[in-house]
Enzyme design. Structure first.
Site, PDB file in Angstrom:
ATOM      1  N   ASN A  32     -89.057  16.859 -35.790  1.00 38.64           N
ATOM      2  CA  ASN A  32     -88.007  17.002 -36.802  1.00 38.64           C
ATOM      3  C   ASN A  32     -86.980  15.908 -36.536  1.00 38.64           C
ATOM      4  O   ASN A  32     -86.204  16.001 -35.590  1.00 38.64           O
ATOM      5  CB  ASN A  32     -87.377  18.399 -36.681  1.00 38.64           C
ATOM      6  CG  ASN A  32     -86.199  18.578 -37.621  1.00 38.64           C
ATOM      7  OD1 ASN A  32     -85.960  17.739 -38.495  1.00 38.64           O
ATOM      8  ND2 ASN A  32     -85.449  19.659 -37.440  1.00 38.64           N
TER       9      ASN A  32
ATOM     10  N   LYS B 283     -84.497  15.104 -38.359  1.00 41.27           N
ATOM     11  CA  LYS B 283     -83.159  15.440 -38.876  1.00 41.27           C
ATOM     12  C   LYS B 283     -82.619  14.257 -39.675  1.00 41.27           C
ATOM     13  O   LYS B 283     -83.387  13.606 -40.392  1.00 41.27           O
ATOM     14  CB  LYS B 283     -82.246  15.873 -37.713  1.00 41.27           C
ATOM     15  CG  LYS B 283     -82.911  16.973 -36.859  1.00 41.27           C
ATOM     16  CD  LYS B 283     -82.012  17.639 -35.872  1.00 41.27           C
ATOM     17  CE  LYS B 283     -82.804  18.693 -35.106  1.00 41.27           C
ATOM     18  NZ  LYS B 283     -81.990  19.462 -34.170  1.00 41.27           N
TER      19      LYS B 283
ATOM     20  N   HIS C 207     -84.180  26.153 -40.856  1.00 38.79           N
ATOM     21  CA  HIS C 207     -83.694  25.602 -39.579  1.00 38.79           C
ATOM     22  C   HIS C 207     -82.275  26.106 -39.324  1.00 38.79           C
ATOM     23  O   HIS C 207     -81.487  26.256 -40.263  1.00 38.79           O
ATOM     24  CB  HIS C 207     -83.727  24.065 -39.621  1.00 38.79           C
ATOM     25  CG  HIS C 207     -83.497  23.457 -38.279  1.00 38.79           C
ATOM     26  ND1 HIS C 207     -82.241  23.328 -37.735  1.00 38.79           N
ATOM     27  CD2 HIS C 207     -84.363  22.982 -37.350  1.00 38.79           C
ATOM     28  CE1 HIS C 207     -82.360  22.791 -36.523  1.00 38.79           C
ATOM     29  NE2 HIS C 207     -83.627  22.569 -36.274  1.00 38.79           N
TER      30      HIS C 207
ATOM     31  N   GLU D 216     -79.725  24.688 -38.312  1.00 40.69           N
ATOM     32  CA  GLU D 216     -78.650  23.827 -38.831  1.00 40.69           C
ATOM     33  C   GLU D 216     -78.402  24.107 -40.306  1.00 40.69           C
ATOM     34  O   GLU D 216     -77.263  24.044 -40.776  1.00 40.69           O
ATOM     35  CB  GLU D 216     -79.005  22.356 -38.570  1.00 40.69           C
ATOM     36  CG  GLU D 216     -78.819  22.021 -37.090  1.00 40.69           C
ATOM     37  CD  GLU D 216     -79.757  20.954 -36.547  1.00 40.69           C
ATOM     38  OE1 GLU D 216     -80.321  20.171 -37.329  1.00 40.69           O
ATOM     39  OE2 GLU D 216     -79.920  20.907 -35.307  1.00 40.69           O
TER      40      GLU D 216
ATOM     41  N   GLU E  97     -86.359  28.770 -32.172  1.00 39.50           N
ATOM     42  CA  GLU E  97     -85.442  27.760 -31.647  1.00 39.50           C
ATOM     43  C   GLU E  97     -84.114  28.413 -31.288  1.00 39.50           C
ATOM     44  O   GLU E  97     -83.266  28.629 -32.167  1.00 39.50           O
ATOM     45  CB  GLU E  97     -85.191  26.671 -32.700  1.00 39.50           C
ATOM     46  CG  GLU E  97     -86.423  25.912 -33.117  1.00 39.50           C
ATOM     47  CD  GLU E  97     -86.077  24.545 -33.697  1.00 39.50           C
ATOM     48  OE1 GLU E  97     -86.565  23.550 -33.146  1.00 39.50           O
ATOM     49  OE2 GLU E  97     -85.304  24.466 -34.650  1.00 39.50           O
TER      50      GLU E  97
ATOM     51  N   GLY F 283     -80.534  20.376 -28.920  1.00 40.59           N
ATOM     52  CA  GLY F 283     -79.741  19.166 -28.725  1.00 40.59           C
ATOM     53  C   GLY F 283     -78.786  19.242 -27.546  1.00 40.59           C
ATOM     54  O   GLY F 283     -77.912  18.393 -27.388  1.00 40.59           O
TER      55      GLY F 283
ATOM     56  N   SER G 283     -84.649  21.216 -27.045  1.00 38.56           N
ATOM     57  CA  SER G 283     -84.696  20.326 -25.883  1.00 38.56           C
ATOM     58  C   SER G 283     -86.091  20.242 -25.240  1.00 38.56           C
ATOM     59  O   SER G 283     -86.208  20.158 -24.023  1.00 38.56           O
ATOM     60  CB  SER G 283     -83.631  20.725 -24.846  1.00 38.56           C
ATOM     61  OG  SER G 283     -82.333  20.619 -25.418  1.00 38.56           O
TER      62      SER G 283
HETATM   63  P1  13P Z   1     -83.845  19.057 -29.902  1.00 40.42           P
HETATM   64  O1  13P Z   1     -85.286  18.849 -29.497  1.00 40.42           O
HETATM   65  O2  13P Z   1     -83.107  17.764 -30.108  1.00 40.42           O
HETATM   66  O3  13P Z   1     -83.141  20.034 -29.033  1.00 40.42           O
HETATM   67  O4  13P Z   1     -83.904  19.713 -31.387  1.00 40.42           O
HETATM   68  C1  13P Z   1     -84.663  20.839 -31.576  1.00 40.42           C
HETATM   69  C2  13P Z   1     -84.716  21.116 -33.032  1.00 40.42           C
HETATM   70  O5  13P Z   1     -83.753  21.552 -33.635  1.00 40.42           O
HETATM   71  C3  13P Z   1     -85.974  20.818 -33.744  1.00 40.42           C
HETATM   72  O6  13P Z   1     -85.981  21.379 -35.019  1.00 40.42           O
END
Ligand code: 13P
Length: 253
Positions: free
Chosen positions: A9, A11, A95, A97, A167, A173, A212
């Protein structure tokens, strides 16, 4: 045996040229990975070009989001038909976010998941608890509720076509990965819920871990009984590092 699925992903990162450069470097590195599903979710602007770069390869294209409606006055949105048109085989929905920054509810996520399935696109349905919810001992209740509502419109006979991504928000992140045991505990609970919701068909649903994931922790996560894949943000941005994640078992996958 569920086929592992490793998804990137990106983003809000990468231009068209950067996506094409990634594809050129990445495809040779994963050409032999024929026992796993590999998915890239670029930003919408790069979907078409990346789709062309991936054509005929073992890597599938995904959208990071979708609107459940067929067409109409939904400024800034993309319909299931539109993402199918550029070659998407998967769509990430719900997601964290999007749930937290844009107020998306599990009901809305359920509509998206059902809408893309109708276009033969597999939804990757995300769930996950916040730091506060975990601290308050609500992890199972939160995930249970998200699953109950977000998967409510999946027809029983299509269960095998969905992917769930667990997640934990506090691990995204942040560099704070859930330990394999912590992740497995929640994955086992998710597996139980899927069996309740879909009976034996629930066993076919792949459940990815995200938060992560890196080349150096992917193997121990994938070794857990109920972890069937990874949804990767930061470590998917470089071809070398995401290829190591795809080849997590040294190419024996
Ligand atoms: P990270 O791998 O950067 O922690 O992000 C995970 C994520 O949100 C994937 O959708």
């Amino acid at each position: 045996m569920r086929r592992p699925i490793l998804a990137a992903n990106w983003k809000m990162q990468k231009t068209i040229a950067e996506a094409e450069t990634f594809a050129a470097a990445f495809l040779p590195l994963v050409a032999k990975a024929d026992a796993v599903d590999i998915v890239l979710a670029p930003p919408a602007t790069a979907l078409h070009a990346l789709g062309q770069a991936l054509a005929g390869s073992n890597v599938a294209l995904a959208s990071q989001n979708v609107n459940p409606n067929e067409k109409g006055a939904f400024t800034g949105e993309l319909s299931p038909d539109m993402i199918a048109d550029v070659g998407c085989r998967y769509a990430i929905v719900g997601h964290s976010e999007r749930r937290t920054l844009y107020g998306e509810s599990s009901e809305f996520v359920a509509d998206k998941a059902a809408a893309v399935l109708g276009r033969d696109i597999r939804p990757i349905i995300c769930v996950g608890e916040s730091d506060d919810e975990r601290e308050a001992g609500q992890t199972f209740a939160v995930i249970g509720e998200q699953l109950q509502v977000s998967l409510a419109k999946i027809p029983k006979d299509r269960a095998a076509d969905i992917v769930v991504a667990y997640e934990p928000i506090w691990a995204i992140g942040t560099g704070k990965t859930a330990t394999p045991e912590m992740a497995q505990e929640v994955h086992a609970m998710i597996r139980e819920r899927l069996r309740v919701m879909f009976a034996a068909d629930g066993d076919a649903i792949r459940v990815q871990y995200g938060g992560s994931v890196k080349p150096d922790n992917v193997a121990e996560l994938m070794a857990q009984a109920d972890i069937d894949g990874a949804l990767v943000g930061g470590a998917s941005l470089e071809a070398e590092s995401f290829s190591q994640i795809v080849n997590f078992d040294g190419g024996r996958a």
